[in-house]
Motif scaffolding. Sequence first.
Motif, PDB file in Angstrom:
ATOM      1  N   UNK A  19      47.130  33.391  39.989  1.00 63.29           N
ATOM      2  CA  UNK A  19      45.703  33.632  39.789  1.00 63.29           C
ATOM      3  C   UNK A  19      44.940  32.321  39.618  1.00 63.29           C
ATOM      4  N   UNK A  20      43.830  32.197  40.338  1.00 60.07           N
ATOM      5  CA  UNK A  20      43.054  30.961  40.263  1.00 60.07           C
ATOM      6  C   UNK A  20      41.878  31.057  39.293  1.00 60.07           C
ATOM      7  N   UNK A  21      41.485  32.277  38.930  1.00 56.52           N
ATOM      8  CA  UNK A  21      40.286  32.406  38.100  1.00 56.52           C
ATOM      9  C   UNK A  21      40.467  31.787  36.721  1.00 56.52           C
ATOM     10  N   UNK A  22      41.713  31.681  36.261  1.00 57.28           N
ATOM     11  CA  UNK A  22      41.963  31.113  34.937  1.00 57.28           C
ATOM     12  C   UNK A  22      42.170  29.591  34.956  1.00 57.28           C
ATOM     13  N   UNK A  24      41.291  25.807  34.946  1.00 58.22           N
ATOM     14  CA  UNK A  24      40.141  25.190  34.305  1.00 58.22           C
ATOM     15  C   UNK A  24      39.539  24.067  35.139  1.00 58.22           C
ATOM     16  N   UNK A  25      38.237  24.159  35.349  1.00 61.71           N
ATOM     17  CA  UNK A  25      37.496  23.083  36.018  1.00 61.71           C
ATOM     18  C   UNK A  25      37.367  21.884  35.082  1.00 61.71           C
ATOM     19  N   UNK A  26      37.186  22.172  33.830  1.00 64.09           N
ATOM     20  CA  UNK A  26      37.175  21.181  32.757  1.00 64.09           C
ATOM     21  C   UNK A  26      37.654  21.922  31.510  1.00 64.09           C
ATOM     22  N   UNK A  27      38.008  21.202  30.451  1.00 63.24           N
ATOM     23  CA  UNK A  27      38.546  21.886  29.276  1.00 63.24           C
ATOM     24  C   UNK A  27      37.652  23.027  28.779  1.00 63.24           C
ATOM     25  N   UNK A  28      38.228  24.220  28.721  1.00 61.96           N
ATOM     26  CA  UNK A  28      37.490  25.373  28.226  1.00 61.96           C
ATOM     27  C   UNK A  28      36.588  26.047  29.234  1.00 61.96           C
ATOM     28  N   UNK A  29      36.632  25.622  30.498  1.00 62.66           N
ATOM     29  CA  UNK A  29      35.768  26.211  31.532  1.00 62.66           C
ATOM     30  C   UNK A  29      36.634  26.740  32.670  1.00 62.66           C
ATOM     31  N   UNK A  30      37.089  27.986  32.592  1.00 60.27           N
ATOM     32  CA  UNK A  30      37.869  28.564  33.685  1.00 60.27           C
ATOM     33  C   UNK A  30      37.017  28.739  34.942  1.00 60.27           C
ATOM     34  N   UNK A  31      37.643  28.558  36.080  1.00 60.56           N
ATOM     35  CA  UNK A  31      36.952  28.698  37.363  1.00 60.56           C
ATOM     36  C   UNK A  31      36.191  30.018  37.460  1.00 60.56           C
ATOM     37  N   UNK A  32      36.861  31.117  37.091  1.00 60.73           N
ATOM     38  CA  UNK A  32      36.242  32.427  37.272  1.00 60.73           C
ATOM     39  C   UNK A  32      35.070  32.719  36.368  1.00 60.73           C
ATOM     40  N   UNK A  33      34.896  31.919  35.320  1.00 66.87           N
ATOM     41  CA  UNK A  33      33.830  32.199  34.360  1.00 66.87           C
ATOM     42  C   UNK A  33      32.468  31.701  34.808  1.00 66.87           C
ATOM     43  N   UNK A  34      32.439  30.740  35.717  1.00 65.57           N
ATOM     44  CA  UNK A  34      31.203  30.000  35.983  1.00 65.57           C
ATOM     45  C   UNK A  34      30.173  30.837  36.742  1.00 65.57           C
ATOM     46  N   UNK A  56      45.308  39.351  32.457  1.00 64.66           N
ATOM     47  CA  UNK A  56      45.102  39.384  30.997  1.00 64.66           C
ATOM     48  C   UNK A  56      43.662  39.118  30.575  1.00 64.66           C
ATOM     49  N   UNK A  57      42.823  38.701  31.508  1.00 62.87           N
ATOM     50  CA  UNK A  57      41.380  38.526  31.292  1.00 62.87           C
ATOM     51  C   UNK A  57      41.034  37.419  30.296  1.00 62.87           C
ATOM     52  N   UNK A  58      41.933  36.480  30.105  1.00 62.75           N
ATOM     53  CA  UNK A  58      41.662  35.391  29.167  1.00 62.75           C
ATOM     54  C   UNK A  58      40.568  34.451  29.667  1.00 62.75           C
ATOM     55  N   UNK A  59      40.286  34.495  30.953  1.00 64.24           N
ATOM     56  CA  UNK A  59      39.280  33.618  31.540  1.00 64.24           C
ATOM     57  C   UNK A  59      37.864  34.158  31.387  1.00 64.24           C
ATOM     58  N   UNK A  60      37.742  35.438  31.047  1.00 63.78           N
ATOM     59  CA  UNK A  60      36.417  36.049  30.962  1.00 63.78           C
ATOM     60  C   UNK A  60      35.612  35.456  29.808  1.00 63.78           C
ATOM     61  N   UNK A  61      34.402  34.990  30.069  1.00 60.71           N
ATOM     62  CA  UNK A  61      33.556  34.510  28.977  1.00 60.71           C
ATOM     63  C   UNK A  61      32.941  35.701  28.248  1.00 60.71           C
ATOM     64  N   UNK A  62      32.442  35.500  27.037  1.00 59.24           N
ATOM     65  CA  UNK A  62      31.728  36.590  26.358  1.00 59.24           C
ATOM     66  C   UNK A  62      30.564  37.060  27.228  1.00 59.24           C
ATOM     67  N   UNK A 105      34.392  35.041  42.636  1.00 55.17           N
ATOM     68  CA  UNK A 105      34.760  34.314  41.424  1.00 55.17           C
ATOM     69  C   UNK A 105      35.190  32.883  41.686  1.00 55.17           C
ATOM     70  N   UNK A 106      35.430  32.533  42.949  1.00 48.28           N
ATOM     71  CA  UNK A 106      35.894  31.164  43.234  1.00 48.28           C
ATOM     72  C   UNK A 106      34.824  30.319  43.903  1.00 48.28           C
ATOM     73  N   UNK A 107      33.554  30.622  43.626  1.00 49.59           N
ATOM     74  CA  UNK A 107      32.437  29.812  44.101  1.00 49.59           C
ATOM     75  C   UNK A 107      31.649  29.302  42.889  1.00 49.59           C
ATOM     76  N   UNK A 108      32.132  28.262  42.228  1.00 50.37           N
ATOM     77  CA  UNK A 108      31.524  27.848  40.956  1.00 50.37           C
ATOM     78  C   UNK A 108      30.182  27.142  41.070  1.00 50.37           C
ATOM     79  N   UNK A 109      29.721  26.857  42.290  1.00 47.46           N
ATOM     80  CA  UNK A 109      28.467  26.127  42.412  1.00 47.46           C
ATOM     81  C   UNK A 109      27.287  27.025  42.761  1.00 47.46           C
ATOM     82  N   UNK A 110      27.493  28.330  42.785  1.00 47.13           N
ATOM     83  CA  UNK A 110      26.346  29.229  42.941  1.00 47.13           C
ATOM     84  C   UNK A 110      25.573  29.241  41.625  1.00 47.13           C
TER      85      UNK A 110
END
Length: 205
Positions: A19-22, A24-34, A56-62, A105-110
């Motif tokens: 899975x790529x969504x989890x 991290x692009x930088x510490x604490x910033x999963x790819x899928x969250x952005x 496990x959905x650990x990448x989901x932000x609040x 989820x894998x387009x973090x620059x939108x």
Amino acid sequence: MKVCGIYLAAGKGSRMGGSKVSRELSPGVPLGSVALRELENSGFAPVIVVVRADDPLEWLPPAVVPSLRKTVPCLNADKGLSYSLRCGLNAVMPYEPDAVVVALADQPFVTAALFSRLLETFRRSPELDYVACTYGGVRMVPALFSNTVFPALQRLEGDRGAAGILRSSVFEGRIVEPESSWFAKDVDTEAEFREVQLEWKRHQM
């Protein structure tokens, strides 16, 4: 006018070894969250997040507004992107939306601004079947689809998603030019992830 969001995050990530969504692009910033955060900040309600059944959905932000986010597992995600899209569409149908905005989820620059432009274009011309982004002459997601297109979306198969609809002469659409070519950059390989990760860090400086 009611417009809902569908966020496709059920990719297997086979070319990245998982899975790529989890990742991290930088510490604490999963790819899928952005992009999810940008979509939720655009005011679409609800936002349907389509995930793998074993995620496990650990990448989901609040959630920005918890009641306006719904996480939906897609049991057929391995069959291709179209199945994830259909899962999201089925989940959103009870809300009877006039349109949906589909994001990956894998387009973090939108950005929220880009999502808002899709919506405003549709509001000005509600007779359109879709409003899509474009890059290099190719129409692509993020894209807004009117409910006139829902039956065609529900018939999709394979891993091409809605590309056939965006290329079809049957449907009337309009395109939005994003502010940066980076919006179109997605992540399918380890090399692409490293490239996106470096660019993400530059954006944060």
